[in-house]
Scaffold this motif. Structure first.
Motif, mmCIF file in Angstrom:
data_model
loop_
_atom_site.group_PDB
_atom_site.id
_atom_site.type_symbol
_atom_site.label_atom_id
_atom_site.label_comp_id
_atom_site.label_asym_id
_atom_site.label_seq_id
_atom_site.Cartn_x
_atom_site.Cartn_y
_atom_site.Cartn_z
ATOM 1 N N PRO A 252 0.790 -1.237 0.000
ATOM 2 C CA PRO A 252 0.000 0.000 0.000
ATOM 3 C C PRO A 252 0.821 1.286 0.000
ATOM 4 N N GLU A 253 2.156 1.182 -0.084
ATOM 5 C CA GLU A 253 2.975 2.387 0.100
ATOM 6 C C GLU A 253 2.613 3.489 -0.897
ATOM 7 N N ASP A 254 2.461 3.110 -2.184
ATOM 8 C CA ASP A 254 2.119 4.102 -3.205
ATOM 9 C C ASP A 254 0.605 4.208 -3.421
ATOM 10 N N VAL A 255 -0.030 3.069 -3.502
ATOM 11 C CA VAL A 255 -1.481 3.019 -3.757
ATOM 12 C C VAL A 255 -2.108 1.992 -2.816
ATOM 13 N N ALA A 256 -3.058 2.421 -2.032
ATOM 14 C CA ALA A 256 -3.810 1.505 -1.176
ATOM 15 C C ALA A 256 -4.998 0.955 -1.962
ATOM 16 N N VAL A 257 -5.296 -0.329 -1.754
ATOM 17 C CA VAL A 257 -6.361 -0.991 -2.523
ATOM 18 C C VAL A 257 -7.327 -1.687 -1.568
ATOM 19 N N ILE A 258 -8.629 -1.492 -1.833
ATOM 20 C CA ILE A 258 -9.670 -2.173 -1.058
ATOM 21 C C ILE A 258 -10.632 -2.868 -2.017
ATOM 22 N N GLY A 259 -11.001 -4.097 -1.679
ATOM 23 C CA GLY A 259 -11.973 -4.845 -2.472
ATOM 24 C C GLY A 259 -13.338 -4.850 -1.810
#
Length: 340
Positions: free
Chosen positions: A275-282
Motif C-alpha cells: 500500500p505504500e504508493d497506492v492503497a487498494v480495497i476490495g
C-alpha cells in the motif's frame, strides 16, 4: 404439566416456542424428510405444550408440493459464472436448505424465450419457490413471477423502488466505510472501479464512494471512476485507464475482490507498491482476499446470513403468502488487511 395459554396457538407461536422457523414446524407437521431428529422432537414438544392443532386443509395442500426450490441465475455473461460470488452464494443457499427437505434446482434464464419457458415451468407446480440472483435493471422476470403469485425472493434488487421481496447487503454503507478508511490513512486521490452500472449493487457502491468523498469535502471527479464488470480482467483494464488519467492516484476501491486482484496485477506491472504508493480495497471478502500479495483489505458481505435470510423469507412466503413484500438489508463490515 405446562399450562396452556388462552386462545388458539398459531404456527408462529409454535415456531418461537421451539426456537425454529415456520417452515420447519410445517415440515414436522407434514412429516417431511430432512429435519434433524432433535429439531423434530423440539417441535413436537412445543405442539403438545401449546396445544396447537394443525390446519388439515393446509396439510393436504402441502402434500401436493414439489419439495423443490429453483435457484435462477439471470446473468447473460457466461464469464460471470466463473467468479467466486456465484459458488459462494450457491453454497450458502444450499447450506440454508439442508434442514428443509427441499431440493435446490439450478436454472439459467438469460433471454425472453427462457423467461417464458421458466414461467410456465414454475406455474406447472414443478417448484415451490424461486430464488433469483444477479438480476439486472429492467429484467422483467421478477414482475412475471409476482404477477403469477409464485413465492419469490431476490438476492439484491433492481432499483431503490424494488417491490418484490429481497435480501441485500448495505452496499452503499460498505463503500462509505472503505473510502473513509482510505481518507483516514491520508489518501486524497482515491479512484473506484465499479461493477456493471445496470446493477443496483454496483450503483450503490459507487454512491457510497461519492458520498464519503463529499462528506470529507473532496471533489467527486468523474475521471477517477472506471466501470468494470466484477471480473479480474476488468480490474486490470480499468486500473490501467485510471493510472493513465491520474498518475497520482494513491487509493482505489474496487467493486469486488476479483476486480481488486486485477487492479493489484496492473499496479505491480506499473511499478506501484501496495500500500505504500497506492492503497487498494476490495468488496466481498472471498477466500482469495487472504491469498493476494499483500493480503486484501475488503468489505465483507455476510453471505451466510444472506443465504439464511433468503431461504427464511421464501419458506414463510410458501407457507402463507404475506400481505406485504419483505425487504431485508444486512450490514457489511470492513476487514482491514495489508493492502491499505
Amino acid at each position: 404439566m405446562v399450562k396452556r395459554r388462552p386462545g388458539t396457538p398459531t404456527l408462529e407461536e409454535v415456531a418461537a416456542h421451539a426456537g425454529v422457523g415456520r417452515g420447519t414446524v410445517s415440515r414436522v407437521i407434514n412429516n417431511a424428510a430432512g429435519v434433524k431428529e432433535s429439531t423434530r422432537r423440539a417441535v413436537q414438544q412445543a405442539i403438545e405444550e401449546l396445544g396447537y392443532v394443525p390446519n388439515l386443509a393446509a396439510r393436504s395442500l402441502a402434500g401436493r408440493r414439489a419439495d423443490a426450490v429453483a435457484l435462477v441465475l439471470t446473468e447473460p455473461d457466461w464469464r460471470q459464472f466463473a467468479e467466486p460470488f456465484f459458488s459462494e452464494i450457491v453454497r450458502s443457499l444450499g447450506d440454508a436448505l439442508v434442514d428443509t427437505g427441499m431440493q435446490l434446482l439450478l436454472t439459467l434464464v438469460r433471454s425472453e424465450d427462457e423467461r417464458q419457458r421458466f414461467l410456465e415451468y414454475a406455474r406447472g407446480g414443478r417448484v415451490d419457490g424461486i430464488l433469483l440472483i444477479s438480476v439486472h435493471a429492467g429484467d422483467r422476470l421478477p414482475d412475471m413471477l409476482a404477477e403469477a403469485r409464485l413465492p419469490t425472493v431476490l438476492l439484491g434488487r433492481r432499483s431503490g423502488d424494488e417491490y418484490v421481496s429481497y435480501v441485500d447487503a448495505d452496499n452503499a454503507g460498505g463503500a462509505r466505510s472503505a473510502v473513509s478508511h482510505l481518507l483516514e490513512r491520508g489518501r486524497r486521490t482515491i479512484a473506484t472501479i465499479t461493477g456493471p452500472l445496470d446493477m443496483y449493487a454496483a450503483q450503490s457502491r459507487l454512491r457510497g464512494y461519492q458520498d464519503a468523498l463529499a462528506l470529507a469535502g473532496l471533489k467527486v471527479t468523474r475521471s477517477l471512476v472506471a466501470e468494470g464488470d466484477f471480473t479480474e480482467e476488468s480490474g486490470r483494464r480499468a486500473m490501467a485507464e485510471l493510472l493513465e488519467r491520474h498518475p497520482d492516484i494513491d487509493g482505489v476501491l474496487a467493486a469486488s475482490d476479483t476486480t481488486a486482484v486485477g487492479a493489484l496485477h496492473t499496479l505491480r506491472a506499473a511499478g506501484r507498491r501496495v500500500p505504500e504508493d497506492v492503497a487498494v480495497i476490495g468488496f466481498d471478502d472471498f477466500p482469495l482476499a487472504q491469498s493476494t500479495q499483500p493480503r486484501l483489505t475488503t468489505v465483507r458481505q455476510p453471505l451466510e446470513e444472506i443465504g439464511r435470510a433468503m431461504v427464511r423469507l421464501l419458506m414463510e412466503e410458501m407457507e402463507e403468502p404475506a400481505v406485504a413484500w419483505r425487504h431485508v438489508i444486512l450490514r457489511t463490515e470492513l476487514v482491514v488487511r495489508e493492502s491499505s
